[in-house]
Design a protein around this motif. Sequence first.
Motif, mmCIF file in Angstrom:
data_model
loop_
_atom_site.group_PDB
_atom_site.id
_atom_site.type_symbol
_atom_site.label_atom_id
_atom_site.label_comp_id
_atom_site.label_asym_id
_atom_site.label_seq_id
_atom_site.Cartn_x
_atom_site.Cartn_y
_atom_site.Cartn_z
ATOM 1 N N THR A 100 0.834 -1.213 0.000
ATOM 2 C CA THR A 100 0.000 0.000 0.000
ATOM 3 C C THR A 100 0.864 1.257 0.000
ATOM 4 O O THR A 100 1.771 1.398 0.833
ATOM 5 C CB THR A 100 -0.929 0.028 1.221
ATOM 6 O OG1 THR A 100 -1.744 -1.147 1.216
ATOM 7 C CG2 THR A 100 -1.817 1.267 1.193
ATOM 8 N N LYS A 144 -4.827 9.660 -0.212
ATOM 9 C CA LYS A 144 -4.982 8.631 -1.241
ATOM 10 C C LYS A 144 -4.290 7.341 -0.812
ATOM 11 O O LYS A 144 -3.321 7.375 -0.041
ATOM 12 C CB LYS A 144 -4.378 9.105 -2.568
ATOM 13 C CG LYS A 144 -5.093 10.273 -3.205
ATOM 14 C CD LYS A 144 -4.454 10.630 -4.543
ATOM 15 C CE LYS A 144 -5.191 11.787 -5.216
ATOM 16 N NZ LYS A 144 -4.585 12.122 -6.532
ATOM 17 N N ASN A 146 -2.787 3.942 -2.884
ATOM 18 C CA ASN A 146 -2.511 3.363 -4.206
ATOM 19 C C ASN A 146 -3.096 4.206 -5.341
ATOM 20 O O ASN A 146 -3.644 3.700 -6.317
ATOM 21 C CB ASN A 146 -3.047 1.927 -4.291
ATOM 22 C CG ASN A 146 -2.305 1.000 -3.349
ATOM 23 O OD1 ASN A 146 -1.120 1.195 -3.062
ATOM 24 N ND2 ASN A 146 -2.994 -0.027 -2.858
ATOM 25 N N GLY A 147 -2.996 5.528 -5.179
ATOM 26 C CA GLY A 147 -3.453 6.439 -6.207
ATOM 27 C C GLY A 147 -4.931 6.755 -6.195
ATOM 28 O O GLY A 147 -5.391 7.617 -6.951
ATOM 29 N N ASN A 148 -5.704 6.106 -5.337
ATOM 30 C CA ASN A 148 -7.146 6.331 -5.263
ATOM 31 C C ASN A 148 -7.488 7.182 -4.044
ATOM 32 O O ASN A 148 -6.994 6.917 -2.938
ATOM 33 C CB ASN A 148 -7.895 5.003 -5.179
ATOM 34 C CG ASN A 148 -7.648 4.126 -6.396
ATOM 35 O OD1 ASN A 148 -7.742 4.592 -7.533
ATOM 36 N ND2 ASN A 148 -7.324 2.855 -6.153
ATOM 37 N N GLU A 149 -8.338 8.176 -4.240
ATOM 38 C CA GLU A 149 -8.700 9.055 -3.144
ATOM 39 C C GLU A 149 -9.516 8.305 -2.099
ATOM 40 O O GLU A 149 -10.526 7.668 -2.408
ATOM 41 C CB GLU A 149 -9.496 10.254 -3.671
ATOM 42 C CG GLU A 149 -9.838 11.267 -2.586
ATOM 43 C CD GLU A 149 -10.500 12.521 -3.128
ATOM 44 O OE1 GLU A 149 -11.474 12.981 -2.494
ATOM 45 O OE2 GLU A 149 -10.041 13.023 -4.186
ATOM 46 N N VAL A 150 -9.057 8.401 -0.845
ATOM 47 C CA VAL A 150 -9.751 7.757 0.267
ATOM 48 C C VAL A 150 -10.667 8.753 0.966
ATOM 49 O O VAL A 150 -11.805 8.455 1.309
ATOM 50 C CB VAL A 150 -8.736 7.171 1.267
ATOM 51 C CG1 VAL A 150 -9.460 6.599 2.485
ATOM 52 C CG2 VAL A 150 -7.876 6.111 0.603
ATOM 53 N N SER A 152 -11.257 13.348 1.612
ATOM 54 C CA SER A 152 -10.904 14.743 1.357
ATOM 55 C C SER A 152 -11.637 15.604 2.372
ATOM 56 O O SER A 152 -12.819 15.371 2.648
ATOM 57 C CB SER A 152 -11.287 15.158 -0.066
ATOM 58 O OG SER A 152 -11.031 16.538 -0.267
#
Length: 214
Positions: A100, A144, A146-150, A152
């Motif tokens: 991760t 984020k 792995n490049g994905n927004e978790v 904000s």
Amino acid sequence: MKRLFIIVLGLTAGSLSFKATAQTTQATANDQMRFGIKAGATLTNIGKYSFLGQEYSTDHKAGFQAGIYADLPMGGGFAFLPEATFTQKGFKLKETVGETTGEINSTLNYLDIPVLIGYRPSPEFTLFAGPQASFLLSQKTVVKANGNEVTSTTDTDNLRKSVAGGVIGVGYSITPNININGRYMMDFQSAAKEDQNQDKAKNRGFALTLGYTF
């Protein structure tokens, strides 16, 4: 040969006259109360950041700065240089644990009020330093995995609304009206409130601006 000598002499005298006029204009400008506007870029981080029980070193983040300033001569080469600027600060953090990769990208917007004293060893150069008060306007933090927004957030409840700091830097007047300005800024207090366990998370970094003095 005599005619060539007269031409060279005339060009030399003209050059010296132009230089003397420019220096006189610059010196006169430095003796007057003046005001200006400026804009440029920032490069900041917050030093150490604690996240999920671990402490990480943050990376620099580019931002923007723009504002107004005054130049009030005090005599003896010294000047009072108050400012009011909108300044973007913040940090980036990227760490990989196992498979991760986590990322945090945070932007903090402040109204900075530096109260600076400047010294001019020459009409073109200004050395300056002084305290600065920063007032939080807004923030945005994106997390984020792995490049994905978790997640904000724009919440400011965990951040100080005002922070004390300091500034040191140098300015150079290209002309009596146009100048460049480089500085190092550092907060003396954490950006986060005391109960957030972020004692080392202090805004710090550089700003480079182009200014126009009226």
